[in-house]
Scaffold this motif. Structure first.
Motif, PDB file in Angstrom:
ATOM      1  N   LEU A   4       0.860  -1.183   0.000  1.00  0.00           N
ATOM      2  CA  LEU A   4       0.000   0.000   0.000  1.00  0.00           C
ATOM      3  C   LEU A   4       0.896   1.232   0.000  1.00  0.00           C
ATOM      4  N   VAL A   5       0.673   2.139  -0.956  1.00  0.00           N
ATOM      5  CA  VAL A   5       1.490   3.353  -1.015  1.00  0.00           C
ATOM      6  C   VAL A   5       0.592   4.553  -0.736  1.00  0.00           C
ATOM      7  N   THR A   6       0.692   5.093   0.475  1.00  0.00           N
ATOM      8  CA  THR A   6      -0.067   6.315   0.765  1.00  0.00           C
ATOM      9  C   THR A   6       0.676   7.487   0.126  1.00  0.00           C
ATOM     10  N   GLY A   7      -0.061   8.433  -0.401  1.00  0.00           N
ATOM     11  CA  GLY A   7       0.591   9.578  -1.056  1.00  0.00           C
ATOM     12  C   GLY A   7       1.232   9.196  -2.380  1.00  0.00           C
ATOM     13  N   GLY A   8       0.779   8.097  -2.965  1.00  0.00           N
ATOM     14  CA  GLY A   8       1.381   7.583  -4.205  1.00  0.00           C
ATOM     15  C   GLY A   8       1.027   8.385  -5.446  1.00  0.00           C
ATOM     16  N   ALA A   9       0.123   9.374  -5.296  1.00  0.00           N
ATOM     17  CA  ALA A   9      -0.191  10.256  -6.434  1.00  0.00           C
ATOM     18  C   ALA A   9       0.648  11.531  -6.372  1.00  0.00           C
ATOM     19  N   GLY A  10       1.494  11.637  -5.355  1.00  0.00           N
ATOM     20  CA  GLY A  10       2.347  12.817  -5.202  1.00  0.00           C
ATOM     21  C   GLY A  10       3.654  12.659  -5.968  1.00  0.00           C
ATOM     22  N   TYR A  11       4.532  13.588  -5.749  1.00  0.00           N
ATOM     23  CA  TYR A  11       5.771  13.663  -6.546  1.00  0.00           C
ATOM     24  C   TYR A  11       6.663  12.431  -6.338  1.00  0.00           C
ATOM     25  N   ILE A  12       7.144  12.210  -5.132  1.00  0.00           N
ATOM     26  CA  ILE A  12       8.083  11.092  -4.914  1.00  0.00           C
ATOM     27  C   ILE A  12       7.325   9.763  -4.958  1.00  0.00           C
ATOM     28  N   GLY A  13       6.101   9.771  -4.417  1.00  0.00           N
ATOM     29  CA  GLY A  13       5.289   8.553  -4.407  1.00  0.00           C
ATOM     30  C   GLY A  13       5.039   8.033  -5.816  1.00  0.00           C
ATOM     31  N   SER A  14       4.697   8.922  -6.740  1.00  0.00           N
ATOM     32  CA  SER A  14       4.355   8.453  -8.093  1.00  0.00           C
ATOM     33  C   SER A  14       5.570   7.846  -8.795  1.00  0.00           C
TER      34      SER A  14
END
Ligand SMILES: NC(=O)c1ccc[n+]([C@@H]2O[C@H](COP(=O)([O-])OP(=O)(O)OC[C@H]3O[C@@H](n4cnc5c(N)ncnc54)[C@H](O)[C@@H]3O)[C@@H](O)[C@H]2O)c1
Ligand SMILES: O=c1ccn([C@@H]2O[C@H](COP(=O)(O)OP(=O)(O)O[C@H]3O[C@H](CO)[C@@H](O)[C@H](O)[C@H]3O)[C@@H](O)[C@H]2O)c(=O)[nH]1
Length: 329
Positions: A4-14
């Protein structure tokens, strides 16, 4: 691995999600899209949700058989954190504690956590090793240090296994050009400089030229976002191998002043940038340079983007081709 990747739509997450997906790992992005972008999510599974929404988190963990979490979701702006501390303590501390509650309740005990160089404050020496004292000079750094301390306690008492990665200044974009940095409002130095090159801004403000550094402007250690992404994958693998909880710095080990970054961007783009000297920004330490020897030694991390101009080139390609970012904000 079901991650599970929280914040995965953000800069480093994506960037991390794209790399994990390419490697064939099962990834689920969980993001409230307050800052992130749906178009940045380069994997099939996306849940729009908030880390405060325990029910949705629990449903996601169960539905996708999640056994580890990479937790990027947070607010992360030094200047804003000094003006709006409540917002930062709430999202970064209370939000993360909520995520940990749901994880423990569902027996998910592997966590890779986004920490920051901001936990050190004005470092007692550079390059900064993980063991030096931590005296954050801004609220943002304090919220991340609180969570590092909480995870250490949870690790001892509840068997949580975590790796906290203290990134220095993330920058650059994926070389394929489909994802990059798009913050709204943008506050980070390199994208602001490049937006100035594109004529989207009049000039770049230099926050303080009276620091005790070689040209009076702040020194930072800039690390490519894909090198950060690789470190997350190594950290996950270490946790699945059964390694213990740990903390690592992630930087290139080179410091660049604000003026040097602007000059490098001028060379890469061939465009002259208008500069203005502005007052210091509250909460900014003068010099942050990483020693990343520990993660190189223990997890075999090997950053590929070591030349600042090459890093800026990847960002420039993204900004030139996406002058309005993802165009959704
Ligand atoms: N950018 C840097 O230079 C840098 C350096 C050190 C550490 N970090 C840390 O890395 C992480 C990612 O940074 P980034 O630059 O990619 O930031 P970002 O703002 O681009 O990404 C954060 C993502 O988290 C999401 N989010 C925020 N609060 C949420 C909530 N309550 N519930 C669900 N989703 C939520 C946002 O919508 C966004 O997509 C952060 O934790 C940040 O503190 C960043
Ligand atoms: O218009 C601008 C923007 C920034 N700066 C300076 O440029 C440097 C870099 O600033 P910025 O890009 O905003 O990054 P930082 O404030 O150093 O913080 C980043 O890097 C930290 C780790 O070092 C992370 O924890 C934070 O989340 C991330 O935002 C700092 O000295 C700023 O004062 C300027 O002079 N003018």
């Amino acid at each position: 691995m079901n991650i599970l990747v929280t914040g995965g739509a953000g800069y480093i997450g994506s960037h991390t999600v794209k790399m994990l997906n390419k490697m064939g790992k099962n990834v689920v992005v969980y993001d409230n899209l307050v800052k992130g972008h749906r178009a940045a999510v380069k994997c099939p599974n996306f849940v729009e949700g908030d880390i405060f929404d325990s029910e949705k988190l629990e449903w996601t963990i169960k539905n996708y058989n999640i056994d580890s979490v990479v937790h990027f979701a947070a607010y992360s702006l030094v200047g804003e954190s000094m003006e709006k501390p409540q917002m930062y303590y709430y999202n970064n501390v209370q939000g993360t504690l909520n995520l940990l509650d749901v994880m423990l309740k569902n027996n998910v005990k592997k966590l890779v956590f986004s920490s920051t160089a901001a936990v050190y404050g004005e470092p007692e020496r550079v390059p900064i090793t993980e063991d030096i004292s931590k005296n954050p000079t801004n609220v943002y750094g304090k919220t991340k240090l609180i969570m590092e301390n909480a995870m250490e306690d949870y690790s001892r008492s509840y068997g949580l296994k975590y790796i906290a990665l203290r990134y220095f200044n993330a920058c650059g974009a994926d070389v394929e050009g489909d994802i990059g940095e798009d913050h709204s409002p943008e506050t980070h130095l390199i994208p602001l400089v490049l937006q100035t090159c594109l004529g989207k801004r009049e000039s770049i403000k230099i926050f303080g030229d009276d620091y005790n550094t070689k040209d009076g402007t702040c020194v930072r250690d800039y690390i490519h976002v894909n090198d950060l992404a690789e470190a997350h994958i190594l950290a996950l693998e270490a946790l699945y191998e059964g390694r213990d909880s740990n903390v690592y710095n992630l930087g290139n080990g080179n410091g660049f002043t604000v003026k040097e970054i602007i000059e490098a961007a001028e060379e890469v783009t061939g465009i002259n940038i208008k500069k203005e000297i502005a007052p210091r920004r509250a909460g900014d330490p003068a010099v942050l340079i990483a020693s990343s020897d520990k993660i190189k030694r223990e997890l075999n991390w090997n950053p590929k983007f070591t030349d600042i101009k090459k890093i800026i080139e990847t960002a420039w390609r993204w900004h030139k081709n996406h002058p309005n970012g993802y165009g959704d904000k």
